[in-house]
Design an enzyme around this catalytic site. Structure first.
Site, PDB file in Angstrom:
ATOM      1  N   HIS A  94       0.823  -1.205   0.000  1.00  0.00           N
ATOM      2  CA  HIS A  94       0.000   0.000   0.000  1.00  0.00           C
ATOM      3  C   HIS A  94       0.861   1.261   0.000  1.00  0.00           C
ATOM      4  O   HIS A  94       2.039   1.243   0.386  1.00  0.00           O
ATOM      5  CB  HIS A  94      -0.932  -0.006   1.201  1.00  0.00           C
ATOM      6  N   GLU A  96       0.802   3.841   1.908  1.00  0.00           N
ATOM      7  CA  GLU A  96       1.263   4.265   3.231  1.00  0.00           C
ATOM      8  C   GLU A  96       2.562   3.546   3.599  1.00  0.00           C
ATOM      9  O   GLU A  96       3.513   4.175   4.077  1.00  0.00           O
ATOM     10  CB  GLU A  96       0.194   3.965   4.290  1.00  0.00           C
TER      11      GLU A  96
END
Length: 188
Positions: A94, A96
């Site tokens: 992801h 993040e």
């Protein structure tokens, strides 16, 4: 002083004022997250993240994609399949996670993360462990899923603030030709 001279002085003052339509910090950082998302090869979800320190300096950016060294033509990009191993979910990193891993500073403690999509529970764990103090997100389209409920619960327990970003303008256009436009040279 003649009226004509005073008038041209006022015109020069107007020309020397700063722009009023510049991007505010939050708009700028969310735009960087969205620009980073454009690097994603995921056919269904392009997500970007931008980590900013208390001095408004970008210290990390990332987007969703396959892990380094794992060729993205070999791994699946499907959202659904009879076997979960034939979907993207066990493999994709992801935005993040990538932003935290790509940081260009010693740590990201006390920083703010701007992200296009509200973080899942796994990313929430990383955000908390990294010491990020706030998450500013654009979309919360998976709000009622167990992963997002768990993420909000962990953020609440750990004191990580999360705020929905409300843009002041619907779009930001990048015009690569604008640098070549001719403007009047400064008056001497």
């Amino acid at each position: 002083m003649s009226g004509e001279a005073a008038g041209s002085g006022q015109a020069a003052d107007v020309m020397c004022k700063k722009r009023e339509d510049y991007l505010e910090w939050c708009e700028y950082f969310m735009a960087v997250a969205f620009l980073s998302a454009q690097r994603s090869k995921d056919p269904s979800s392009q997500v970007g993240a931008c980590i900013v320190n208390p001095e408004n300096k970008i210290v990390g950016i990332g987007y969703n994609g396959m892990p380094n060294g794992c060729h993205d033509d070999v791994l699946p990009w499907a959202r659904t399949a009879s076997d979960r191993l034939d979907t993207k979910y066990p493999y994709v990193c992801h935005a993040e996670l990538n932003a935290i891993m790509n940081k260009n500073s010693a740590d990201v403690k006390g920083c703010i993360m701007y992200v296009a999509l509200f973080p899942c529970n796994e990313c929430a764990k990383l955000i908390i462990q990294a010491g990020i103090k706030e998450v500013i997100f654009m979309s919360d389209k998976y709000h009622d899923t167990p992963e997002m409920k768990a993420a909000r619960h962990m953020f609440d327990l750990s004191g990580v603030k999360y705020t929905k970003f409300v843009p002041k303008q619907k779009s930001i256009v990048i015009d690569f030709d604008s640098i070549n436009s001719k403007r009047s040279p400064p008056a001497l």
